[in-house]
Write a protein that holds these residues in place. Sequence first.
Motif, PDB file in Angstrom:
ATOM      1  N   ASN A  89     -58.390   9.399 -95.082  1.00  0.00           N
ATOM      2  CA  ASN A  89     -59.767   8.884 -95.105  1.00  0.00           C
ATOM      3  C   ASN A  89     -60.469   9.228 -96.427  1.00  0.00           C
ATOM      4  O   ASN A  89     -61.217   8.419 -96.990  1.00  0.00           O
ATOM      5  CB  ASN A  89     -60.566   9.465 -93.942  1.00  0.00           C
ATOM      6  CG  ASN A  89     -60.078   8.950 -92.607  1.00  0.00           C
ATOM      7  OD1 ASN A  89     -59.497   7.860 -92.525  1.00  0.00           O
ATOM      8  ND2 ASN A  89     -60.303   9.714 -91.545  1.00  0.00           N
ATOM      9  N   PHE A  90     -60.211  10.435 -96.913  1.00  0.00           N
ATOM     10  CA  PHE A  90     -60.799  10.866 -98.181  1.00  0.00           C
ATOM     11  C   PHE A  90     -60.250  10.021 -99.334  1.00  0.00           C
ATOM     12  O   PHE A  90     -60.993   9.558-100.208  1.00  0.00           O
ATOM     13  CB  PHE A  90     -60.506  12.351 -98.405  1.00  0.00           C
ATOM     14  CG  PHE A  90     -61.087  12.924 -99.672  1.00  0.00           C
ATOM     15  CD1 PHE A  90     -62.302  12.485-100.190  1.00  0.00           C
ATOM     16  CD2 PHE A  90     -60.407  13.926-100.376  1.00  0.00           C
ATOM     17  CE1 PHE A  90     -62.832  13.017-101.353  1.00  0.00           C
ATOM     18  CE2 PHE A  90     -60.937  14.464-101.539  1.00  0.00           C
ATOM     19  CZ  PHE A  90     -62.145  14.002-102.027  1.00  0.00           C
ATOM     20  N   PRO A 140     -71.498  11.764-100.685  1.00  0.00           N
ATOM     21  CA  PRO A 140     -70.382  12.645-100.311  1.00  0.00           C
ATOM     22  C   PRO A 140     -69.661  13.221-101.524  1.00  0.00           C
ATOM     23  O   PRO A 140     -69.335  14.413-101.551  1.00  0.00           O
ATOM     24  CB  PRO A 140     -69.466  11.722 -99.495  1.00  0.00           C
ATOM     25  CG  PRO A 140     -70.365  10.658 -98.975  1.00  0.00           C
ATOM     26  CD  PRO A 140     -71.371  10.430-100.051  1.00  0.00           C
ATOM     27  N   LEU A 141     -69.407  12.384-102.538  1.00  0.00           N
ATOM     28  CA  LEU A 141     -68.701  12.861-103.725  1.00  0.00           C
ATOM     29  C   LEU A 141     -69.532  13.896-104.479  1.00  0.00           C
ATOM     30  O   LEU A 141     -68.998  14.917-104.937  1.00  0.00           O
ATOM     31  CB  LEU A 141     -68.387  11.674-104.648  1.00  0.00           C
ATOM     32  CG  LEU A 141     -67.576  12.002-105.905  1.00  0.00           C
ATOM     33  CD1 LEU A 141     -66.213  12.577-105.540  1.00  0.00           C
ATOM     34  CD2 LEU A 141     -67.416  10.762-106.781  1.00  0.00           C
ATOM     35  N   SER A 142     -70.820  13.664-104.597  1.00  0.00           N
ATOM     36  CA  SER A 142     -71.698  14.616-105.287  1.00  0.00           C
ATOM     37  C   SER A 142     -71.700  15.964-104.589  1.00  0.00           C
ATOM     38  O   SER A 142     -71.612  17.019-105.232  1.00  0.00           O
ATOM     39  CB  SER A 142     -73.132  14.071-105.359  1.00  0.00           C
ATOM     40  OG  SER A 142     -73.177  12.862-106.071  1.00  0.00           O
ATOM     41  N   GLU A 143     -71.773  15.930-103.256  1.00  0.00           N
ATOM     42  CA  GLU A 143     -71.801  17.182-102.498  1.00  0.00           C
ATOM     43  C   GLU A 143     -70.464  17.905-102.582  1.00  0.00           C
ATOM     44  O   GLU A 143     -70.416  19.136-102.657  1.00  0.00           O
ATOM     45  CB  GLU A 143     -72.168  16.885-101.038  1.00  0.00           C
ATOM     46  CG  GLU A 143     -72.616  18.123-100.287  1.00  0.00           C
ATOM     47  CD  GLU A 143     -73.320  17.783 -98.979  1.00  0.00           C
ATOM     48  OE1 GLU A 143     -73.396  18.696 -98.132  1.00  0.00           O
ATOM     49  OE2 GLU A 143     -73.766  16.647 -98.807  1.00  0.00           O
ATOM     50  N   LEU A 144     -69.380  17.145-102.580  1.00  0.00           N
ATOM     51  CA  LEU A 144     -68.056  17.760-102.712  1.00  0.00           C
ATOM     52  C   LEU A 144     -67.912  18.476-104.049  1.00  0.00           C
ATOM     53  O   LEU A 144     -67.421  19.612-104.111  1.00  0.00           O
ATOM     54  CB  LEU A 144     -66.965  16.690-102.580  1.00  0.00           C
ATOM     55  CG  LEU A 144     -66.642  16.206-101.164  1.00  0.00           C
ATOM     56  CD1 LEU A 144     -65.732  14.990-101.215  1.00  0.00           C
ATOM     57  CD2 LEU A 144     -65.984  17.327-100.356  1.00  0.00           C
ATOM     58  N   ILE A 145     -68.351  17.842-105.136  1.00  0.00           N
ATOM     59  CA  ILE A 145     -68.218  18.445-106.466  1.00  0.00           C
ATOM     60  C   ILE A 145     -69.093  19.685-106.588  1.00  0.00           C
ATOM     61  O   ILE A 145     -68.691  20.689-107.193  1.00  0.00           O
ATOM     62  CB  ILE A 145     -68.565  17.405-107.552  1.00  0.00           C
ATOM     63  CG1 ILE A 145     -67.469  16.333-107.601  1.00  0.00           C
ATOM     64  CG2 ILE A 145     -68.707  18.069-108.920  1.00  0.00           C
ATOM     65  CD1 ILE A 145     -67.718  15.221-108.580  1.00  0.00           C
ATOM     66  N   ARG A 189     -62.891   7.117 -90.719  1.00  0.00           N
ATOM     67  CA  ARG A 189     -62.738   6.200 -91.863  1.00  0.00           C
ATOM     68  C   ARG A 189     -64.131   5.810 -92.369  1.00  0.00           C
ATOM     69  O   ARG A 189     -64.806   4.973 -91.771  1.00  0.00           O
ATOM     70  CB  ARG A 189     -61.959   4.958 -91.438  1.00  0.00           C
ATOM     71  CG  ARG A 189     -61.529   4.065 -92.610  1.00  0.00           C
ATOM     72  CD  ARG A 189     -60.729   2.886 -92.058  1.00  0.00           C
ATOM     73  NE  ARG A 189     -60.320   1.968 -93.114  1.00  0.00           N
ATOM     74  CZ  ARG A 189     -59.183   2.035 -93.783  1.00  0.00           C
ATOM     75  NH1 ARG A 189     -58.323   3.001 -93.483  1.00  0.00           N
ATOM     76  NH2 ARG A 189     -58.871   1.160 -94.709  1.00  0.00           N
ATOM     77  N   ASN A 190     -64.532   6.420 -93.456  1.00  0.00           N
ATOM     78  CA  ASN A 190     -65.877   6.234 -93.995  1.00  0.00           C
ATOM     79  C   ASN A 190     -65.896   5.037 -94.942  1.00  0.00           C
ATOM     80  O   ASN A 190     -65.281   5.046 -96.009  1.00  0.00           O
ATOM     81  CB  ASN A 190     -66.317   7.503 -94.744  1.00  0.00           C
ATOM     82  CG  ASN A 190     -67.808   7.541 -94.964  1.00  0.00           C
ATOM     83  OD1 ASN A 190     -68.443   6.507 -95.095  1.00  0.00           O
ATOM     84  ND2 ASN A 190     -68.376   8.749 -95.003  1.00  0.00           N
ATOM     85  N   GLU A 191     -66.612   4.011 -94.553  1.00  0.00           N
ATOM     86  CA  GLU A 191     -66.652   2.771 -95.334  1.00  0.00           C
ATOM     87  C   GLU A 191     -67.764   2.775 -96.388  1.00  0.00           C
ATOM     88  O   GLU A 191     -67.903   1.823 -97.148  1.00  0.00           O
ATOM     89  CB  GLU A 191     -66.882   1.562 -94.404  1.00  0.00           C
ATOM     90  CG  GLU A 191     -65.792   1.336 -93.390  1.00  0.00           C
ATOM     91  CD  GLU A 191     -64.538   0.732 -94.015  1.00  0.00           C
ATOM     92  OE1 GLU A 191     -64.620   0.306 -95.195  1.00  0.00           O
ATOM     93  OE2 GLU A 191     -63.498   0.703 -93.342  1.00  0.00           O
ATOM     94  N   ILE A 230     -62.269   7.487-101.983  1.00  0.00           N
ATOM     95  CA  ILE A 230     -62.171   7.582-103.443  1.00  0.00           C
ATOM     96  C   ILE A 230     -61.812   6.227-104.043  1.00  0.00           C
ATOM     97  O   ILE A 230     -62.426   5.756-105.008  1.00  0.00           O
ATOM     98  CB  ILE A 230     -61.129   8.646-103.858  1.00  0.00           C
ATOM     99  CG1 ILE A 230     -61.595  10.053-103.460  1.00  0.00           C
ATOM    100  CG2 ILE A 230     -60.848   8.580-105.362  1.00  0.00           C
ATOM    101  CD1 ILE A 230     -62.832  10.528-104.186  1.00  0.00           C
ATOM    102  N   LYS A 231     -60.810   5.579-103.469  1.00  0.00           N
ATOM    103  CA  LYS A 231     -60.398   4.257-103.973  1.00  0.00           C
ATOM    104  C   LYS A 231     -61.507   3.223-103.776  1.00  0.00           C
ATOM    105  O   LYS A 231     -61.705   2.337-104.610  1.00  0.00           O
ATOM    106  CB  LYS A 231     -59.129   3.797-103.262  1.00  0.00           C
ATOM    107  CG  LYS A 231     -57.909   4.656-103.559  1.00  0.00           C
ATOM    108  CD  LYS A 231     -56.729   4.234-102.684  1.00  0.00           C
ATOM    109  CE  LYS A 231     -55.537   5.163-102.876  1.00  0.00           C
ATOM    110  NZ  LYS A 231     -54.418   4.843-101.970  1.00  0.00           N
ATOM    111  N   ASN A 232     -62.238   3.358-102.673  1.00  0.00           N
ATOM    112  CA  ASN A 232     -63.283   2.399-102.344  1.00  0.00           C
ATOM    113  C   ASN A 232     -64.448   2.460-103.332  1.00  0.00           C
ATOM    114  O   ASN A 232     -64.969   1.442-103.768  1.00  0.00           O
ATOM    115  CB  ASN A 232     -63.784   2.666-100.918  1.00  0.00           C
ATOM    116  CG  ASN A 232     -64.625   1.508-100.393  1.00  0.00           C
ATOM    117  OD1 ASN A 232     -64.415   0.359-100.761  1.00  0.00           O
ATOM    118  ND2 ASN A 232     -65.578   1.823 -99.527  1.00  0.00           N
ATOM    119  N   ILE A 233     -64.856   3.689-103.724  1.00  0.00           N
ATOM    120  CA  ILE A 233     -66.018   3.811-104.625  1.00  0.00           C
ATOM    121  C   ILE A 233     -65.639   3.572-106.083  1.00  0.00           C
ATOM    122  O   ILE A 233     -66.476   3.157-106.888  1.00  0.00           O
ATOM    123  CB  ILE A 233     -66.721   5.182-104.484  1.00  0.00           C
ATOM    124  CG1 ILE A 233     -65.780   6.328-104.855  1.00  0.00           C
ATOM    125  CG2 ILE A 233     -67.282   5.364-103.090  1.00  0.00           C
ATOM    126  CD1 ILE A 233     -66.475   7.674-104.933  1.00  0.00           C
TER     127      ILE A 233
END
Length: 678
Positions: free
Chosen positions: A59-60, A30-35, A22-24, A64-67
């Motif tokens: 967790n993913f 992470p999002l930049s690298e995923l894209i 669970r990444n807080e 997404i909701k957190n950022i």
Amino acid sequence: MAFSTRKKAGFTAVLSQYFSFRNETKSLEPLSELIRNLHESDFGNILRFLRENESLTQNFGYYIKNIFGGKPFNLSLTEANILSENAFFAEFKKRLLNKILPAVENENTIWFLVDTASVRPVRDLNYFKNIPDEELTEFFQLLGIDDFIMNPEVKLELLFSMNILAWRIIGNAMDVEVVNMAPEYRNFDNPFLALQNELDILNENYKTNPDFTLTSKDVHYKQIKVYLQQGLDFVNLAFKNSAKYGISGKINQSLIKIRQQLDRMNKILAVMVIDAEEDVVVKCKQLFFDILEYKSHKTNIRDLVLDSTTLMSHLITNHTAETGTHYITSTRRDYLKMFLKASGGGIIVGCLVVLKLFFGSLEGSDFSHAILYSFNYAMGFIMIYLMNFTLATKQPAMTAATMAKVLSEGENTQKNYVDFAHLVSKLFRTQFIAFMGNVALAFPVALALIYGLDVLFQQNFAAERSTKLLMDHNPFQSKAILHACIAGFFLFISGIISGNVANSSVFYHIPKRIAKNPFLNYFLGKQTAKRISGYYARNWPGIMSNLWFGVFLGVTGPIGLFLGLDLDIRHITFAAGNIALGFYGKGFEVDPYTVWISVTTVFIIGFFNFAVSFGLSMILAFRSRKVNFGEVQEIYKEIFRYFLKNPFRFFLPIRSQTLDISTKEMVDNTVITKSEDR
């Protein structure tokens, strides 16, 4: 992020690296690298991986909701890909700077998040658009973001975005100059104010009930749609009226901005409407795509140039289209009349050729020669214009606009193409006889003048420059063709100047100001003031066009010398006069090859004068009237077929009663609307 970490590890590998727990974090790394790794992966395999790893998927989704949670996105809807300035060059400068050095944005917004995560937004947008709809729906469902559109905060953000756009629209639409573009609305309720009233009611509904959902059956939704359409009708009417009243760059930009904002409000409203349960995920995806698309075009310079210049080029070609109708002959009488008018132009050019010879022999700097040459050309061209003579190469820029206007406003059927081909034949023979009239008189007049000066002063003034004059008209020993193209370009520019001056004259009511001027009325009388006003309206655009055309031709050679470049101009009528001087300077002791190549080059120069001027003017006119370029190939084929069947009609005034009537109707039905009182 360090350069060493930018290597692509695969989408699923990045998911496992960051979301096996669970990444807080609220970091965007992470999002930049995923894209960045997304494009190299098969989306079907990604979905399969997410299905098989439920904990990682949760967790993913939490990340997404957190950022995204709590970050406003109204900037992405109200700013991106919408004009922010009311002046073209200010907007162009701003977009260019943002393209090179992106602006520093508030980090607590979706705007910043998308900018940071998506470095290549166009590529990312195309990737997501190519994903099958059902797969993208499943992706949203797996991450638990398939219903975010129902979140009260999201609804309020959408409504707030609509309010921002409405406030800005009202500010621009209430500008007195914009209102004057659509006087028909003066006696009606303003649709923009009524739109804001409906939005206020919608605001109250959401404020009273945060879970309120807008449906397509809601009366306020229907009213908002009506007012949005009325707003677009207002803009379209204002653009249409620009043919009557003229338009400024500022108003053009304001109207474009209002139209963009109305279109954006329509799209936001469409996202807000939920009629069925399955609409929820559809609207979530639509909002996702909209934000990506707006972001990918927010610094688009090409769209800015196209949108901002289309109307202005339309207005410029409106004037030249009307003028161009005078350069299309139908009868033998018109044909002969054009020859006589062109002959008058040839006589004046013959005099200008000799005068330029003397100006060139005077001692002085390149700057002084540029002034003398410009004066010579401008004086001659204005004389030709005011004496109602014709300079052949001035026709293409005018007639091209007429042709494009006919095509854009006619019914483009096969019969229409045949009629248009006949119209082209009339244009071509008019241009042909104008060339002949110019050349037929420019040559003997220049020859007679230089002979008369020789008899009078006992000196052959052309002898010293004769070799260069003849060499300049040999395409194998000079850049005569390039110089002819440069002259053709200046002919095109002079047509633009004429249209622009005519538009400005109408927009600023210059003829009316002259007619109503107290000073002129008091000292000269009302009738004289009206005559001056009429003369200005008829002749000022042509005078300015010819003045600047003369300046362009006059300064090109001296500027070329100053820059060390072989720049100059070649014009068919002046070429004929210069060859006459070259022959006389040589005492007519010229070999047959020189005679042949010189005479041939005159018509080659004429062809390139015509081709460049007509081609550029046609492109501008087609673009300004949004003619379908897919039809152009068929038009060319029909013109070629018509030429094979009737070749002599392209050179001689051979009548065709049926086609002549059809083409006359085509032109008459597309004459521009005259200016009217507001």
